[in-house]
Structure formats: structure tokens, C-alpha cells
Design an enzyme around this catalytic site. Structure first.
Site, PDB file in Angstrom:
ATOM      1  N   ARG A   1     -16.107   9.120  -4.292  1.00 49.39           N
ATOM      2  CA  ARG A   1     -16.616   8.027  -5.122  1.00 49.39           C
ATOM      3  C   ARG A   1     -16.389   6.703  -4.409  1.00 49.39           C
ATOM      4  O   ARG A   1     -15.255   6.274  -4.198  1.00 49.39           O
ATOM      5  CB  ARG A   1     -15.920   8.023  -6.479  1.00 49.39           C
ATOM      6  CG  ARG A   1     -16.435   6.968  -7.435  1.00 49.39           C
ATOM      7  CD  ARG A   1     -15.798   7.157  -8.816  1.00 49.39           C
ATOM      8  NE  ARG A   1     -16.342   6.222  -9.785  1.00 49.39           N
ATOM      9  CZ  ARG A   1     -15.712   5.114 -10.193  1.00 49.39           C
ATOM     10  NH1 ARG A   1     -14.523   4.815  -9.692  1.00 49.39           N
ATOM     11  NH2 ARG A   1     -16.265   4.316 -11.093  1.00 49.39           N
TER      12      ARG A   1
ATOM     13  N   HIS B   1       0.852  -1.189   0.000  1.00 53.98           N
ATOM     14  CA  HIS B   1       0.000   0.000   0.000  1.00 53.98           C
ATOM     15  C   HIS B   1       0.886   1.237   0.000  1.00 53.98           C
ATOM     16  O   HIS B   1       1.956   1.240   0.623  1.00 53.98           O
ATOM     17  CB  HIS B   1      -0.894   0.016   1.243  1.00 53.98           C
ATOM     18  CG  HIS B   1      -1.446   1.372   1.576  1.00 53.98           C
ATOM     19  ND1 HIS B   1      -0.929   2.150   2.607  1.00 53.98           N
ATOM     20  CD2 HIS B   1      -2.460   2.091   1.037  1.00 53.98           C
ATOM     21  CE1 HIS B   1      -1.599   3.278   2.674  1.00 53.98           C
ATOM     22  NE2 HIS B   1      -2.533   3.270   1.736  1.00 53.98           N
TER      23      HIS B   1
END
Length: 306
Positions: free
Chosen positions: A259, A105
Site C-alpha cells: 500500500r 525511526h
């Protein structure tokens, strides 16, 4: 304060990482979605799924703005309440298919909070961390050595400080374990002025591929079976727990009406939970718990470190 320079850097970095991962996978390609946020701004989401190497990879650029920061951003800085904001960043999560290749990540972001007649308040945040399932010490050392090298030009205290912050942040309190072997994490960074902070954030971003790709290349041909895949799915459950319970980026995205598909792209394609399961003593699975899910001085920088 050159926000456009950071935007350009993030978009270029997104492209560089996508191309490198496509080459490594060999078959799958990223699909791109450009989206607009109802409250202002938008982004460019790129997701790859179903590759022989990469089961799922998401790399999301966003730049959003609004009239007030959401609670996740202003809770620990009440002076920001009521200010207009702009936030831009790049966030990525890589979920390989092979359980011997770690999940990784990375995140780089800039927040700017403004009020008419006052100087803007700004800060950078981000870092990168590694989540192995069947870990190797040489991989963890390489990951941290690359992180250390990225930080070194900015002061000898930078890596130890942000490494320790990463260990604290990516920690599942309800499990009493770290999410993985850590890396770097920083937030509220404005020390030394905008240009110096921007240079540091770029150094961290530029270090991601040199930190991750050699590990991928070492492990991607490792043989595995259903036992390893089942353990990978189980440990991915921990990843889901952290992202949905603790992660400030997830909370910010959801609270700021971002979103949803892009915000939750970090979740793995498959995960599992078992009731009260523990690994067999002496097994490869037990080694993860015994030696890797706790903070360690991987580079031997502190006398007497484990």
C-alpha cells in the site's frame, strides 16, 4: 516457529507506542486505516498529523504474502528466488514539530521463504535510529545507552556489531554523511534459533519508548523560530533522499505491490532543498555536521574512540 506470537507482539507494541505518543502530544490522535493487499495479506496503518508536538507520526503494521519474493529481498540471497514468502513487521517514523526534538525511526520484521518439501528459510531484521537537527550529546548517549542495555543479555558483541551496521546502513553515500546519530540495525538474523531471535527483537522493540521519550520530554519546550524550522526542513530533505534512494524497506514495499500510502508515510510533511548550501562556521547548524554526522563511539567502549 511461532509467527502468531510475533504478530501479537507487534500489534500490542503498535498500540502501546500510539498511546504513549498521544499522551505526550496532548491533543492530536492517530487515525487508523485497515487495508488489504491485492496479492495477499494487509495491514493496520496509524497516522497522526498536525499535533502541537508531533507534526507527523506514522506507525504501520503489515503482514503480506505472495508466491515469490521481490528483487529487493532476493537480490543478495539468490537461493530465495522463486520461493513463496510471508513478511510481517512494524515500522514507525516520528517527525516532531520542534526542531530541537529529533526525528526517530524504528522497524521490526520477519521474513519467511518457503518451497514445498523443503524447510522454510526465515530471518528477522530491524532496529531503531535517531535523526537530530539541533543535537545534544547527552541525548545521543542516552539513546545508545538504552540500545546497549537492550542488547546486553544476548552477548557483549551484539551492540557493537549492530551499532556499526546501523552506521553503515543509514549512510548517504552521495552526501558522505550519516543520516543521524545511528542506533541499531540488523538483518538476516537467525542465529541461535527462532525463540532466541524473537526474544532479542522484542527486547529491541521494548527499548524504543525508553530510548526516545526522555529525549522528547527534555526538548519539546525548547524555544525556536523560523531559522530553526528552515534548517529542519532542509535536513528533512536528507531523510527523503535516503528513504527514496537507499531504504530496502521502501523498495520491498513498492516492489511487492504494498500500500503506497503506508509505505511512504515515513516522509515528513514539509521538506526543502537549497542549492549548494553550507552552514555558517561556528553556528549551531554547523555543529551537526562537525560532530554528529559521522560514526562515533558514544559510550566510550573502544579505547581512543572520538
Amino acid at each position: 516457529m511461532d509467527i502468531d506470537a510475533f504478530r501479537t507482539y507487534l500489534l500490542d507494541l503498535q498500540g502501546d507506542i500510539c498511546r504513549a505518543l498521544e499522551r505526550e502530544d496532548g491533543e492530536a490522535r492517530f487515525r487508523e486505516d485497515r487495508w488489504e493487499r491485492r496479492g495477499g495479506g494487509g495491514g493496520r496503518t496509524r497516522v497522526l498529523e498536525g499535533g502541537p508536538l508531533l507534526e507527523k507520526a506514522g506507525i504501520n503494521f503489515s503482514q503480506v504474502h505472495g508466491s515469490a519474493l521481490p528483487p529487493s529481498a532476493s537480490a543478495h540471497r539468490p537461493q530465495l528466488a522463486g520461493r513463496a514468502f510471508q513478511a510481517l513487521g512494524l515500522s514507525l517514523v516520528i517527525h516532531p514539530r520542534n526542531p530541537y526534538v529529533p526525528t526517530s525511526h524504528a522497524n521490526l520484521r520477519l521474513f519467511v521463504a518457503e518451497r514445498p518439501g523443503e524447510a522454510p528459510i526465515w530471518w528477522f531484521g530491524g532496529g531503531f535510529d535517531l535523526t537530530p537537527y539541533y543535537p545534544f550529546e547527552e541525548d545521543a548517549v542516552h539513546w545508545h545507552r538504552t540500545a546497549h542495555a537492550a542488547c546486553a543479555p544476548f552477548g557483549s558483541d551484539v551492540y557493537p556489531r549492530f551499532k556499526a551496521w546501523c552506521d553503515r546502513y543509514f549512510y548517504l553515500k552521495h552526501r558522505d554523511e550519516t543520516r543521524g546519530v545511528g542506533g541499531l540495525f540488523f538483518d538476516d538474523l537467525d542465529e541461535g534459533g527462532f525463540d532466541r531471535c524473537l526474544a532479542f527483537v522484542q527486547a529491541v522493540g521494548n527499548a524504543y519508548l525508553p530510548a526516545y521519550l526522555p529525549i522528547v520530554q527534555r526538548r519539546k519546550a525548547s524555544p525556536y523560530g523560523e531559522r530553526e524550522r528552515a534548517f529542519q526542513r532542509y535536513r528533512r530533505g536528507r531523510y527523503v533522499e535516503f528513504n527514496l534512494v537507499y531504504d530496502r524497506g521502501t523498495l520491498f514495499g513498492l516492489q511487492s505491490d504494498g500500500r503506497t500510502e503506508s509505505i511512504l508515510m515515513s516522509l515528513p510533511p514539509e521538506a526543502a532543498w537549497r542549492y549548494d548550501w553550507t552552514p555558517e562556521p561556528g553556528s549551531p547548524e554547523a555543529a551537526l555536521y562537525e560532530r554528529y554526522l559521522r560514526p562515533r563511539d558514544w559510550l566510550g567502549l573502544n579505547a581512543g574512540a572520538s
